[in-house]
Each structure stands twice: as C-alpha cells, then as structure tokens.
Scaffold this motif. Structure first.
Motif, mmCIF file in Angstrom:
data_model
loop_
_atom_site.group_PDB
_atom_site.id
_atom_site.type_symbol
_atom_site.label_atom_id
_atom_site.label_comp_id
_atom_site.label_asym_id
_atom_site.label_seq_id
_atom_site.Cartn_x
_atom_site.Cartn_y
_atom_site.Cartn_z
ATOM 1 N N GLY A 202 3.101 -0.487 7.022
ATOM 2 C CA GLY A 202 3.721 -0.431 5.694
ATOM 3 C C GLY A 202 3.474 1.144 4.846
ATOM 4 N N ARG A 203 2.577 1.964 5.439
ATOM 5 C CA ARG A 203 2.137 2.849 4.798
ATOM 6 C C ARG A 203 1.969 4.351 5.670
ATOM 7 N N GLU B 17 -0.343 -5.451 0.984
ATOM 8 C CA GLU B 17 0.311 -6.692 -0.024
ATOM 9 C C GLU B 17 -0.273 -7.850 0.861
ATOM 10 N N GLU C 89 4.800 -17.738 -3.989
ATOM 11 C CA GLU C 89 5.660 -16.383 -4.968
ATOM 12 C C GLU C 89 4.492 -15.638 -5.495
ATOM 13 N N TYR C 90 3.273 -15.875 -5.230
ATOM 14 C CA TYR C 90 1.971 -15.148 -5.880
ATOM 15 C C TYR C 90 1.836 -13.924 -4.711
ATOM 16 N N ARG C 91 1.418 -12.704 -5.257
ATOM 17 C CA ARG C 91 1.069 -11.602 -4.600
ATOM 18 C C ARG C 91 -0.099 -11.056 -5.189
ATOM 19 N N THR C 92 -0.777 -10.130 -4.072
ATOM 20 C CA THR C 92 -2.102 -9.325 -4.486
ATOM 21 C C THR C 92 -2.380 -8.277 -3.592
ATOM 22 N N GLN C 93 -3.247 -7.558 -3.699
ATOM 23 C CA GLN C 93 -3.417 -6.365 -2.797
ATOM 24 C C GLN C 93 -4.856 -6.619 -2.220
ATOM 25 N N ARG D 256 -6.357 -16.488 -7.954
ATOM 26 C CA ARG D 256 -6.803 -17.595 -8.738
ATOM 27 C C ARG D 256 -5.871 -18.288 -9.550
ATOM 28 N N ASP E 46 -6.316 -0.001 1.658
ATOM 29 C CA ASP E 46 -6.188 -0.684 0.338
ATOM 30 C C ASP E 46 -4.699 -0.635 -0.235
ATOM 31 N N GLY E 47 -4.329 -1.550 -0.972
ATOM 32 C CA GLY E 47 -2.987 -1.749 -1.264
ATOM 33 C C GLY E 47 -1.916 -2.550 -0.589
#
Lengths: 436, 1016
Positions: free
Chosen positions: A268-269, A384, A389-393, A402, A381-382
C-alpha cells in the motif's frame, strides 16, 4: 383687560411662529431648488433654452457639388430673392448639425465648409431656409488597415479546421474604403522541422467596407501569422498588424505504455510509475501539454482511476501499490484511444505478526508485536492495523490499541494488516498501570 | 419630592455636558462602527449626499426606492458630510439626537413630576443602559432623535390642551412634523404611549374641575383639533412614503427577531432585549411604577405598564394577543426602550427621595452610592457589550474593495459581500457598484429575498438552511443578476462558492478574498430607474428637512417664551403628587430596605450563576460537553474530558486537531448533537451520537461511537487512534502543467485589446437527459472539453413549453465539474428550483418549530407542460482549480435496504491539501449515457500524499423518472481530425466502472475535483 392682553400676546406669538415656519419652508424650498438647478447645470445637464429667433431672408437655391472626397473643402453658393441679409445655413450629417451664418450680397452668398466638416463619409445635407441640398462624401484612398480580426485563434492542425480573417481598410479619416479595394492576406503557417515555413498569399477585395479570407489549417502544429496589406490606386502598400493564431495538435493516434516495475510488494505504499511513449496525433504533432488521460486499472483492492496529464508529449502517472496481494492490470485512456494493457504482480508484504490481548485493570489492550515483511524487516511505519472499527498504525514493527471495558469490538475479532488476518491471543491479566 | 436648598439635584446643563463628554467621547472613539444600524443610516446619508432629490438607489437589491424610510436624519448627515465627511456627520447628528433626547426627557418629566425629579430624570437618561444600548450597540439614530423630538413636543401639547394657546399648538405640530420626518413609526405608536397619557390626564383634570362639562368639552375639542392636525402632518411630511407604501405594500416572510423570543427560554435574547435596557432601573422600577400609578399620573403609569408588557416579547402570550399580526413584523425591543424612557420621571422621583434621605442616614447614603455605582457599572458594561460578545466582524477597511471595483471596470458587474456584518453598508457607501444584497430589508423586492426569512445574504449562515438556500440561488444562477464578484470575509461560504463554479481571484490587503464567476454578462450601461414623479421628489427633498428646521425654530421660540407658566404647572403638579400625607408617603417610599433586598438577591443569583457548571456530569453529558468544547475551539477543556489512560498528551492532541481540516472540521458549525444510544455498564461503555452540522453546502451529519469510562468518579471519553496515514515519500516532487492568463497585457484603462481576449474553448455536450426526482426537474449529462486549453464551463438548462418558450432557466451547480482539463469528460447537473414563495414561508415557521427539513427544495411552478428542453454549454479559458484526486479500491455493494454503496479510496497525489474534495459520480446506462449525477462533498480534507476511505450511497435509479423528452444541446464542439464527438463517442470515452444489479445502471464514472484552501 388682562385677558385681552394675554389673548393679544398669544395671537401675536402664534403669528410670529407661523410666519417663521412659512419663511423656513419657503427659504428651504428656494435654496433646494436653486441648488438643484445649479448642480444640474454644473453636472452638464442642459438647461432648457430657446433658439435665437432670426428674421431670415428666403433662400432660392443652394449650389453644392454632388460628390466630394472625404476631407476635401467644399464651397456652398446661396442665392436669395433678397439682396442682403444674413442667412442661417445648417450642415447636417449622421454625426450632428453645424450652423453657419452667411451674409448676402446682391442676392448671393458663399459658404466655404472647412475640411473638418467633410471628414466623415456619407451624406451631408445643406439647409438654408426651406431649401435643402445633399452632398455625398465618399471615402478617400486607403491609408490604414485596422487590426484584422481573426477567429478562432486556435485551430486544430488536421488539415480541415478553418479560421477566418476579416480586414477593415480605412482612409486617413477612418472611413471604410470603397468597395473593390485590393487587400492581400499572407498566411505564414508552420511547417515540419527543418523545412521552410509555408507562406500562402491571397488577394481579395473589399465589399461593404471589409475583406475576408478563410484559412484551412495545415498539418503541422505551431504558430501561424496572418499579415494584411492593402494597396492604394498608386500601388502604395499599406501594411496592417500581424495577428498570431495557433495551430494545435489533434487527437492522439496511438498510445503505448509501460510500468516502472512488473512486480512488487502489496504494502500500500510502494510507487509504480506508469509512463507512455511520446504521444503524437494523426499528423505526427506532439500532443499538447496538459491534455488529460486516465490510467484505469483493476487490482486486488478493486477498480481505480488515476488522472494524469501529458507533459512534454508523455503521459505519466504514479500508482500506489495495493495493500492486498494479487495482479493489477490496467490501461490508459486518452482522447478515447485505449493503450495496451499492462500487468503488475504484487506479493504479500507481510510475513507474519503476533497479536496479544491483555487486561490492564478494566481496559483491554491489543498489542501487535514484530510485524515483519518478507525480507525480514519491520513492515513500513504507517502501515494500518484494523481491529473491527478501530485502527492504528505500525511504528517500528509494533502497535497498540487500548479500549476500556465494554467497548466493542469483541475480543475475538480478527486483526488485519495488509490483507493478512490474525486472531489475537489472550495474555495473562496485568494490574492497572503495568502497561506502558 | 420637590427640590429644596438642602437637597440639591443636578441641573439640566450638567446632564447635557455629561452627554457631550461621555457619549461624545464614545461616539468619537468609534463605538458606532460596531453597531447594527449606524452604517445603514450613513449609507442613506451618502445617497442624499450624492443626489438630494433622487428617490431611487441602485446600489442595493438591484434598485430600491429610498422613500421607504423617512429621510430627516439621513438628509442631515448628507448636509454635514459635505463639510466633515460621512462618519463625522453621523457622530454629530447622533450626538445632537442625544442632546435632544435628554432635553426631551427633562421637558416631558416636567409635566408629570417636580423640578428636582425632572433634573434627576434627565441625568438618568444620560446614563441609561437602554439609551446606551440603543446608541452604542444598536446604532439607532432616527428612533433616538424622533423620540427626543416627541418628548419635546409633550409640553406643547399639554399647554395647548390646558390653555388653548395656539402658539404652543403650532410648536407642537412643528416638533411632531420633525418627529415624522425622522421616524414616522415613533409618531404613530409613540403618540399613543407618550401623548395619549398627556391628553388623558388633561381630560381627567377637566372632569374634576368645578366646571366639568365645559372644561371637558373644551379639552376634547382641543384634543380633536390637535389629533386632526397631527394626522395631517403625519401624512403630509412623508407623503411620498405613504403613496409608495400603499402602491407597493411590504409583503415579505417575517424575519425572525429575538425581541419576539421567549426570554425565559432564550436567555441571551432576554439579556439583550430586556435585561440590559432595564438595567439597574429594574431595582427602582416597581417603586417608580407605584409612584406613577398613584395620583393623577396614572395614565402614564398605565402606558409604562403596557409598554413593559409588550417589551417582554414571546415570554407571555399577551403581546401576541394584543398586537396580533403586527407581532411578527414589529421589533418589540422598541417598547422596552420606550418603557425605560417613560418611567424616567418617576425614577427621578425615587432618586430624588433617595438623595434626600441620604443626607440623613448613612445606610441610605451607602445604598444610594451602591445604586449610583451600579448605574455606572451597568452603563460601562452596556457600551462595551460588543467587547464582551462580538456582534460584528472585525473592522474591514472598505477602501481596497472599492479600489478593486473601480479598476478595470469591475463595477460593470454586481458584487456580493459575505461575512461583513453591517459593515456592508459602509462598503456600499464607498462605491457606486451595485449589489444584489442590501441592509434594509423593508426595501427588498427580489422574490428570492423576500420569500425567505433572511435579513441579508451577507449573513446567510446565521439564518440556517433557509438563509443558505437563498444564497444558493444567487451563487448558482449569478448570470440572472449580473453577479460576478463575491467579497468573502468568512471562509464558511468557500465550499458553496467552489461547488457552484466560483474561483478565487486574489486576497486584498484587508484580508478579504475576491471570488469570481467567469462568463457573466456585464450590466447594461443604463440601469432601470424607477424614480417617483418630480413633485414627490421635490416634496421628499424639501418637506422633511423643512420640518426639522421648523422644529428647531419652534423650540428656540419656546425657549424665549415666559417660563412663568411652567412654574405654575410645576407647582400644581407638586400638589398632586404630594397629597396631604406627602411626608409620610415619602418616608414610606424611600425606605432603602427593598434596595438592600434586591442587592442581596442579585448577589445570590450572581454567585449561583458563576458557580453552576451545567449540572449533569454523567457519561453522556461529557460527550455533549466534549463536542461543545471542540466546536468552540476550547481544546484544553476537550482534552481534559479524555480518558487519561488512552489520551495522548495535550500537545499531541492539539497538534492532531490542528492538522484536521475539511468541510466539517474547517467550515461547519455544530448545530446540535443527538444522542442515539448509550450502552454503559460497570463504569464503562459506548455512546452513539449523531452530530448535526450546518455547512454552506448542506446540512451534514456525522455518526460517532465514543468509548466512555469512569475514572476516579469522573466520566471520560476513550481515545483510540492517531493521525491515520504516513505519506509514502518524505519529500515528494511533482511536475505539473501550469497556466497563466494575463488578461490585459498592457497596463491601460482602455478597452481590452482584441488580442488579449482568448478564444472560448470548444466544449461538446456528449449526452443529456431530462429527469424528475421527487417532483424536481433535472437535466443531467456529460460534456467534453475538446480544446487544448482548460475550460471554465457554464452549463445552462432550459425547460421549454409547447411554442418553444423557456418555462424555466437554471445553471449547473453542485454535481457539475466546472473546471475541465483539456480532453476531459465531466458530468453536469442542472437542478431546477423554484423561487420560494408561500412554501418557504411555511418552512420558516417549521424551522422555528424545529421540524425544518434541510433537504427541502422549492419546486418549480410551471404555467404549462414541459415538451422539450435545451442545454447550453459555453466556456472560457481558465487555469484554476484543475487538480484531480486519484480514485482507487472502488467496489460497489448492495446495502441491506437494496440501495447501492460505492466504497473507494481517494488519494491526493498533489502537493497541496485537498481541503474539500468533491466527488461527482455519474450513473451510466448500457450506452454510456448519463442517467443521473450525484454530488458528494467529502467531510474531511485529504492532505498531500495521503488517502481517505469513503463510502458513497448512490441514488436509487428507481427514484428517477426519465421525462423521455427530446432535447437540444448547444455547444462549441466541432470536427476534430475529421471526427465529431457525435459520430464517435470514442473521442473521450467515459472512464467508468461496470456494476451489476442496480436497475438500468451498468456503470459509474467518478471525477473527484477539489477545493484547496491555500491556493488562490
């Protein structure tokens, strides 16, 4: 007695006040109307007036030439049955009316109209008393070519598109010249590189004050210059301004594209560059900069469109790799033409990762550890991380979400990174504050 | 009660000096610049300064007649402006008006109370919060001067009725003529409340006299004579107004005004229109009214009571019952204002007695000092109200805008200011250019304006969706009004302008952004003027000013007349008010106990108000408060509400907020927050909310689920996730094709050179279709820019009747991509909308009732059937707003309700933030022809080199009715390389994705253009 005095005083006061009011109104009105008139006069509005009334002697004949050239002086002869007196003579044209006074002597009078009165071509009416004669003023020699109008000023260099030049030759007073005046139009069109520019000369004649010429485009894109020359009866050439028009490329004839890489990681990058060969129209003119095209593709993440423009004849776009492994195929569409199809293979960009669920007090903590790509390095880095429904990187190969107790998603929901799904493992419960 | 050597009272001269010093200083310092109405009156003054005898003003509302407002004060400003300029002229006239008002209070009070009380009344007028508010907050001028003149007329009326002195009758009529010349409404209604009591008391006095019958008849006859002359004066002085009013009656949707609100419900309105005007007078108002209602002053007492009641607006049903239809037209704050003035004589009595007692008692002295300090504090608070709560935008220097309009013949088009507040009138006074808007709503006649409850387009956002709907009609169809320039002082309107094809031209040195719409026809050289007949214009130019001058003479003459009579009247009044038990009454009245009680109540209420934090501290309340804090930019407070276990640092939180932009984060105002569900157990859970935002484009809802958790007895919001995307390249470089159009290459004021005018790009309408959806007519289609130059397109649709006449004409707005790249095919949508009439009036009422539907559009009311349609596309060369975003990962899925949702990733590969990405999605049939065009503004900005995932709910094709009518397309397309776009659609095939199972729709095409905040 005192009542009468009071009444008298009251009446007197009333009259004084009433008189003051009347005076106020009148003075204000006079001042206002006066100011209005003065302001109107100052601002240029005409104040109505009457023509001077003159007891004019009757006029028998007016003698003028039937036709003169613009700017030529003309003499007007007037005869009257009266031997002497002053006759008022009016010269009227489309531009207005001028009045002159002619003194009669022995029943005749003479008026020399200055050249300024005869500068404008057309009909000049001379009126004295009840008699009116007309004088025709014709344009003089061509003296100038007013900037020609050429339109459209952008045509397609396809050998079929056309543009029109309209020329207005005028005499020294700005009158349109007589019909039949010769006008030469020169078209200097671009030609293929290394060859002499193509010059087309057309001679035309004015009709109703103007001449025109229709130019058919060439097959070479570039600037075309239109020049106009009018010729006097003495053969003198009167040059007009040069006008530039542009002959521009038409639609593309063929499109060939290639990708900067035929395989890559579906992270994706990563950037893949899609570029065409140099693009030309049917007549080998390089396509104009800014022309839009679209790279249309279908891949593991779905359908997509990337708009790009032609620069220096080449169409190019940058494509971000999909975030799921698979094959991406696509083509460029430009001017309705479709390019060749290209394919790029994308491998999975993640070799594996661990997801751990733990309880910190009442909170649920999801921790992603050691997410590696196929080369063994941390995923970028970055990248996903999706958990319900929660997302972070990802940062340095790890990530954390958390949630307080009671918040969805269910702790069994899978975690997805770059298309790879993993169900979290449950770790032992830790006391509040133990997590970083 | 009366003055005595031991109880000094301030002389009138002192009050007048104080007026000059206090109000003069404030006015000179420029308080009027931040008021509501001052610049409107200055604009009218500018009108008369430019052309005294003109009754037609072209600069507002495409022209309006100035006889719609009495010209007395405006003509005074016009006269003085020739010497000192417009602003200084306003200050001088306003200050003169104040002096007249203070004098008027003094003279009016003389009829009702003793000499000392009338002097106190005059002083109270100087520091009155109602006067201060009217002058320094509202900027009222005609009403101040008119009321002052009316009050000055009352002694003349009283004298005439009592003595039959004809000189005083003349003086009264002259003064009331001036009142009418300044503000006819004051004469109309003010006479009832101020002169009515005078007449009533004279008649009552006559009734009580020994010779009742003769005295009453005489008084009635004199009152009849006075009434007749007053009506004649009222009609004559502003006769052109009455003639205009009868021939062109005002028929507008009432504009909501907070003075009609329920002050208990709308406490802000209560403060502004009731609390502040009454101010500290409230402390003595009951006592003052008690004084008024006793003895023979009861007529004025009743008048005060009625005025005070009417001034409460919608707090009780009584004003609506009394005023009936007029309730929705009148601004009821004027009744409160009049009440606070009418009560001053009796307040003077109370203060006089307080002053008298202060000499004898330290406690009374302290109470008096407290009262005085409270008056001064309230006065200072009132004149600085705009500092505490901004009511106008910051000052905008109009000079750069006026210069812009003056250069390059920009004033050949109309302009529209946005976000100027009442300063738009000041801007108008600086230019002869015209605008479709204006700041005097009674003069509006454009159906688009009068049919909606919008005072000014300039402040449309303050009127919610009806306001924005009205503005939308103007910016979508600017050609109709020759509207080419918008001066924006509020970025709120940027999305609306962009979506309708406007682009930014430049930012002026005063910070105002100039927006332009290309291809607008200039105004004709001669604008239609509807001047009144010459005799009416002469009357209008002469009579009002003559009336004002006459009043000045009359009052000067009055000063020269003996004061013996006044003295006699005052002595008589003293007897009336004192009564035989005067001394006892005084002691009873001036007891400061009530004062102390009121102070105590005030302190308690104040402390309670400052310490009350809104009550509910539960989980849902935290969510509400969080949104409130975010909406008002209180980021520190919002961060405090986050769960400390999951929240980022304050610095990180504020930083993340700072990079958020877009339609919702950058241009929306939170309208309300709706709690959908709260699932809370054992100290944590989730709260589902729907945030309703208002943007200039549309109402917008955002559904969110918030984690809530109880920490140490306090509910907190959980925080999950941070900035979502990290760009691929740290330093991205990009080559682009850029454009510049020089316009006039020569610096000249002459007409543009022929060579400087670029060819219109060739555009071709590929296909078009006439459809109806929910009763609304649309023309949808797609067009291609055949040219090598980018095009700024204007699409015009016409519905045609049987004989080819155009039944309706509208332009492509939202859904149309207006800036088109060379060779690009884009969709267009013309959404026909009717000019709102009765329907919108109902909408206004519905909105007040809370049931307004933001999606509501006004349908066309066609006089005959539509038999065909036309669509016309034309273009100019442009170099602006040509960026396109990348669409990828597109997938279509059926939703549970059978509709189709399109998911996609929108990426910004450019170097600028895509502040408001705008997706236009065409639904195509099997032939690639457009069935429908959807417009989707994205709620969030997409920063450079980043992406956003979006979902579009496509319009269900079964809701569309194709009209199956033939249409004609007019464009500038032609033959290119021997092919026309008609004989081969392959000139620019539409880039589309196939979809299945969605009715006639077989493919969708997506174009995502973008508005970039930082790019002009």
């Amino acid at each position: 007695m005192s009542a009468r005095i009071v009444r008298a005083r009251t009446t007197s006061s009333t009259l004084v006040v009433a008189a003051m009011l009347v005076v106020t109104v009148v003075v204000t009105a006079v001042v206002a109307v006066g100011a209005w008139i003065v302001l109107s006069a100052v601002s240029g509005d005409r104040v109505a007036s009457h023509d001077d009334a003159t007891a004019a002697p009757s006029v028998s004949t007016i003698l003028v030439p039937a036709e003169i050239e613009a700017g030529e002086p003309v003499s007007v002869a007037i005869t009257s049955e009266m031997a002497s007196g002053i006759v008022e003579v009016h010269a009227t044209s489309g531009l207005g009316r001028l009045s002159f006074r002619v003194r009669l002597s022995n029943g005749t009078g003479r008026l020399d109209l200055p050249p300024a009165v005869t500068q404008h071509a057309g009909v000049l009416s001379i009126t004295a008393g009840d008699v009116t004669e007309q004088l025709s003023i014709v344009p003089s020699e061509v003296a100038e070519v007013v900037a020609p109008l050429v339109g459209p000023r952008t045509i397609v260099a396809d050998g079929a598109d056309t543009t029109l030049a309209v020329i207005f030759p005028v005499d020294r007073f700005g009158n349109q010249v007589a019909n039949g005046t010769n006008v030469v139009v020169e078209w200097q069109q671009p030609s293929a590189q290394g060859t002499t520019e193509q010059l087309t000369t057309v001679t035309t004649q004015t009709t109703d004050g103007m001449a025109f010429d229709l130019l058919t485009s060439g097959e070479v894109a570039g600037p075309t210059i239109a020049r106009t020359i009018a010729t006097t009866q003495d053969g003198e050439q009167i040059n007009g301004a040069a006008i530039r028009i542009d002959e521009v490329p038409g639609t593309v004839s063929d499109i060939e594209i290639s990708a900067s890489a035929l395989s890559g990681f579906a992270d994706g990058r990563a950037l893949i560059e899609i570029e065409s060969t140099e693009l030309f129209d049917t007549f080998d003119n390089r396509l104009a900069d800014g022309t839009v095209g679209h790279f249309v593709f279908d891949g593991p993440s779905g359908f997509g469109v990337v708009a790009g423009t032609v620069q220096n004849g080449v169409f190019s776009v940058e494509l971000v790799s999909p975030d799921k492994p698979g094959t991406l195929t696509g083509h460029v569409e430009l001017h309705g033409r479709v390019s060749n199809e290209i394919s790029v293979e994308f491998e999975s960009a993640i070799s594996g990762f661990e997801a751990t669920l733990s309880q910190v007090g009442t909170d649920t903590v999801l921790r992603i550890d050691v997410a590696l790509d196929p080369t063994g390095a941390f995923v970028a880095d970055g990248t996903e991380v999706v958990w319900g429904e929660y997302r972070t990187q990802i940062r340095l190969g790890a990530a954390e979400i958390r949630l307080p107790a009671g918040a969805s998603p269910e702790s069994t929901a899978p975690i997805e990174i770059l298309g790879t799904e993993v169900r979290p493992m449950r770790a032992e419960q830790r006391p509040m504050g133990a997590s970083q | 009660m009366d003055s005595s050597p031991t109880h000094p009272s301030p002389p009138l001269a002192a009050s007048l000096c104080l007026t000059l010093v206090i109000h003069g200083s404030l006015l000179i310092s420029g308080t009027f610049r931040g008021t509501y109405d001052a610049y409107v009156h200055i604009f009218f003054g500018d009108h008369y300064a430019r052309d005294w005898f003109s009754t037609w003003e072209t600069r507002w509302y495409t022209g309006f007649t100035t006889v719609s407002y009495p010209p007395g004060t405006h003509q005074l400003i016009a006269l003085l402006s020739k010497v000192v300029g417009l602003e200084a002229a306003f200050v001088i006239v306003q200050l003169s008006g104040l002096l007249i008002l203070v004098t008027g209070v003094y003279r009016m009070a003389g009829i009702w109370v003793g000499p000392a009380a009338r002097r106190w009344a005059a002083l109270l007028a100087v520091v009155s919060t109602s006067v201060a508010e009217a002058i320094h907050v509202f900027g009222q001028l005609p009403t101040i001067i008119a009321l002052g003149l009316l009050l000055n007329a009352t002694p003349f009326v009283d004298r005439w009725l009592r003595t039959g002195d004809r000189a005083t009758l003349v003086m009264a009529i002259a003064t009331l003529a001036a009142t009418t010349a300044c503000h006819h409404v004051t004469t109309l209604f003010g006479s009832v409340f101020f002169l009515g009591p005078v007449i009533a008391r004279v008649i009552v006095d006559a009734w009580r006299s020994p010779d009742t019958g003769r005295c009453v008849i005489t008084s009635l006859l004199r009152a009849a004579v006075f009434g007749g002359l007053l009506i004649a004066t009222l009609v004559t002085v502003v006769l052109p107004y009455w003639l205009w009013s009868s021939s062109d009656p005002i028929s507008q949707v009432p504009i909501p005004h907070d003075s009609r609100a329920d002050f208990l419900d709308n406490t802000n309105a209560g403060l502004v229109f009731w609390g502040i005007p009454w101010g500290v007078l409230l402390m003595i108002s009951v006592k003052s009214l008690f004084v008024a209602l006793r003895g023979r002053c009861w007529p004025l007492g009743l008048s005060i009571a009625l005025l005070a009641l009417l001034g409460t607006g919608g707090t009780t049903p009584i004003p609506r019952l009394l005023l009936r239809g007029a309730f929705d037209i009148l601004t009821l704050d004027r009744f409160t204002f009049w009440a606070t003035i009418a009560i001053l004589p009796f307040a003077g009595v109370v203060v006089e007695r307080l002053a008298a007692r202060s000499m004898e008692s330290r406690r009374t002295l302290a109470a008096s000092a407290l009262f005085g300090l409270a008056m001064i504090a309230a006065f200072i608070f009132t004149v600085n109200l705009s500092q505490f709560r901004q009511i106008q935008p910051d000052h905008v220097d109009p000079a750069p805008i006026a210069d812009f309009l003056a250069k390059d013949q920009h004033d050949r088009w109309r302009y529209l200011p946005l976000g100027f507040g009442d300063q738009m009138a000041w801007l108008s006074a600086h230019t002869t250019a015209t605008t479709v808007d204006g700041n005097y709503h009674s003069a509006r006649r454009l159906p688009e304006l009068v049919s909606r409850p919008v005072e000014r387009l300039e402040g449309a956002k303050f009127r919610g969706m009806p306001g924005l709907g009205s503005l939308d009609q103007f910016v979508t169809t600017p050609e109709r009004y020759n509207l080419k320039f918008v001066f924006s002082n509020d970025t709120f309107y940027d999305p609306l302008l962009f979506a309708n094809g406007w682009h930014r031209v430049e930012t002026l040195i005063n910070g105002v952004v100039v927006w332009e719409r290309a291809d607008i026809t200039p105004l004709p050289d001669t604008l239609p003027v509807s001047e009144l007949p010459a005799w009416q214009r002469i009357l209008w130019g002469i009579l009002p000013l003559a009336a004002v001058t006459s009043a000045a003479f009359a009052n000067a003459a009055a000063l020269l007349r003996t004061r013996e009579h006044d003295r006699g009247v005052v002595l008589a009044r003293r007897q009336i008010l004192h009564g035989p038990d005067g001394a006892t009454l005084r002691q009873r009245l001036v007891s400061p106990t009530w004062l102390r009680a009121l102070c105590a109540v005030g302190i308690v209420v104040g402390v309670a108000a400052t310490t009350w934090d809104g009550g509910d501290s539960g989980a849902t309340a935290q969510v509400y408060d969080y949104y409130d804090d975010i909406d008002f930019g209180r980021l520190d407070a919002a961060w405090e509400r986050l769960d400390p276990h999951t929240a980022p640092s304050l610095e990180q939180f504020t930083l993340e907020r700072s990079v958020r932009d877009g339609l919702v984060d950058g241009y929306a105002k939170l309208d309300r927050l709706e709690l959908v569900d709260a699932r809370i157990e054992n100290g944590s859970g989730e709260v589902d909310v729907v945030a309703h935002y208002v943007t200039s484009l549309t109402a917008w809802t955002v559904e969110e689920t918030h984690i809530v958790v109880e920490r140490d007895g306090q509910w907190r919001l959980g925080w999950v996730g941070t900035e979502s995307a990290i760009p691929v390249e740290q330093f991205a470089r990009q080559t682009v094709v850029d454009y510049v159009d020089h316009g006039r290459r020569r610096v000249t004021t002459e007409t543009s050179d022929y060579g400087d005018i670029l060819d219109r790009p060739r555009v071709s309408v590929l296909d078009s279709r006439l459809v109806t959806r929910a009763g609304q007519w649309f023309i949808v289609g797609q067009l291609t820019n055949l040219d090598v130059d980018p095009a700024d397109i204007t699409v015009t649709g016409r519905l045609l009747g049987a004989d080819g006449t155009a039944l309706a004409t509208y332009h492509g707005g939202e859904g149309t991509v207006h800036k088109v790249l060379p060779g690009e095919t884009v969709p267009f949508r013309v959404a026909f909308e009717g000019v709102a009439t009765v329907a919108m009036a109902n909408v206004a009422q519905d909105q007040e009732a809370g049931v307004f539907d933001p999606e509501l559009v006004v349908q066309l009311e066609l006089t005959e059937d539509v038999v065909s349609y036309e669509v016309e596309a034309k273009a100019l060369v442009t170099g602006r707003n040509l960026d396109r975003l990348v669409v990828s990962n597109v997938s279509a899925e059926h939703t549970p309700d059978g509709a189709m949702a399109l998911s996609a990733t929108i990426s910004n590969r450019g170097t600028e933030t895509a502040t408001i990405p705008m997706a236009s999605i065409s639904l195509l049939d099997g032939n690639g022809e457009v069935l429908w065009v959807d417009a989707f503004p994205l709620s969030t900005a997409i920063r450079s080199q980043r992406s956003a995932e979006v979902t579009f709910d496509l319009t269900d094709p079964t809701t569309l009715d194709s009209a199956d009518l033939s249409g004609l397309a007019f464009d500038s397309g032609g033959t290119i390389n021997g092919r026309t776009e008609q004989d081969s659609r392959s000139f620019e095939s539409v880039v589309a994705m196939s979809i299945q199972g969605f009715g006639e729709v077989e493919a969708v095409a997506i174009t995502v253009s973008t508005f970039e905040r930082g790019v002009g």
